[in-house]
Design an enzyme around this catalytic site. Sequence first.
Site, PDB file in Angstrom:
ATOM      1  CB  ILE A  12      -1.199   0.008   1.127  1.00 12.28           C
ATOM      2  CG1 ILE A  12      -2.025  -1.444   1.088  1.00 12.28           C
ATOM      3  CG2 ILE A  12      -1.726   1.346   1.293  1.00 12.28           C
ATOM      4  CD1 ILE A  12      -2.870  -1.428   2.242  1.00 12.28           C
ATOM      5  CG  ASP A  31       9.916  -0.291   3.861  1.00 11.05           C
ATOM      6  OD1 ASP A  31      10.338  -1.341   4.228  1.00 11.05           O
ATOM      7  OD2 ASP A  31       8.739  -0.256   3.395  1.00 11.05           O
ATOM      8  N   GLY A  36       8.473  -5.110   2.967  1.00  7.39           N
ATOM      9  CA  GLY A  36       8.445  -4.302   1.818  1.00  7.39           C
ATOM     10  C   GLY A  36       9.552  -4.737   0.861  1.00  7.39           C
ATOM     11  CB  THR A  95       6.685  -3.980  14.408  1.00  2.00           C
ATOM     12  OG1 THR A  95       7.845  -5.180  14.666  1.00  2.00           O
ATOM     13  CG2 THR A  95       6.691  -3.109  13.204  1.00  2.00           C
ATOM     14  CE1 TYR A 149      -1.434  -6.076  11.832  1.00  2.00           C
ATOM     15  CE2 TYR A 149      -3.893  -6.087  11.757  1.00  2.00           C
ATOM     16  CZ  TYR A 149      -2.654  -5.543  11.310  1.00  2.00           C
ATOM     17  OH  TYR A 149      -2.512  -4.657  10.253  1.00  2.00           O
TER      18      TYR A 149
END
Length: 346
Positions: A12, A31, A36, A95, A149
């Site tokens: 995205i 990043d 990614g 994270t 999550y």
Amino acid sequence: MRILITGGAGFIGSHLAERLLSGGHEATVLDNLSTGSLENLAHLRRSRKLHVAVDSIFHERVLAKLVDRNDAVAHLAAAVGVKLVVEHPVRTIETNIHGTEIVLRHAARRKRPVLFTSSSEVYGKSAQAPFSEDDDCVLGAPTAGRWAYATSKLIDECLALSYWREQRLPVVIVRLFNTSGPRQSGRYGMVLPRFIEQALRGGPLTVYGSGRQTRSFAHVDDVAGALVRLLEEKRAWGRIFNLGNDEEITINALAREVRRRVNPRAAVRHIPYAVAYGDGFEDMRRRVPDLARIRRLIGYRPRHNVEDIIDSILEHLKPKRRSQEPEARREFRIQNNSARTPYSGS
Ligand code: UDP
């Protein structure tokens, strides 16, 4: 505007970067390439308005400089995909929670607006449909790995809204519903690229559970366009928005549609959740967004349906135009930031 996109080399994030550039904005991608890939940005490498820093949001010195140099932050960096979340719960929680904590703290220091991408996962297993932004979030017990999550994303939302209330830091929270399209990887669990790759390989398509559970799939083009609009819109500050497509489809029907468009000879195999994700896995029966709020604010209406998504992924998978990661890496002017060589800007 100059926008810092954390997680900008992800699926995205890379589409958002593309949209920002085509809208005349400048984008800096931060990043760590854990999920990614620079390949996602390879087609933008000639743009002088794209800057790439391969580093982590946990590297605060780098993050601070990048926040200073940009007008707003789109915070997308996060653990991604049900498969990864179930297999690496500690990494997921750390994270998502610690990463967002750091990003918000640095944005607050310079009063930079933050758009935070949350997830429809926060609605949990509520049986209601469609989900509206003010609905209750019904999460399962922490013993079922999946909820780590959703819990982490909810904490992030609470923290972002607290910055808005206490310090007037402009924040926009976007709850993304299943988003798919070109460049999405099936590696971390996402069903559409998985089905399409399975069909291309001759099958079988692996449907988890009964396949009667529903989802609503949005094309990443629709989503990226709306994210840009929300970044530009002050009336979005301090608010939560659902973003996706409100056309609901069962996973069985999705498998049928993929077969029809990609390979009618491919078989469909049903696999118990316990085999796919381990014991104690809980799936949600239905997931469809109420899009009234975002429609009212920015006139959002999805333009693509599931068929468009399948066709666009298929088109992208045609092998000829795909560059290799190492090549993409060579062609970028990477800002490589270690503790010893602080980010030097572009
Ligand atoms: N799913 C499936 N086969 C797969 C991957 C996923 O049937 O190979 C199902 C999954 O159990 C869920 C739906 O497809 O019901 C969407 O899964 P995904 O991981 O893409 O997103 P999420 O569960 O987060 O909505």
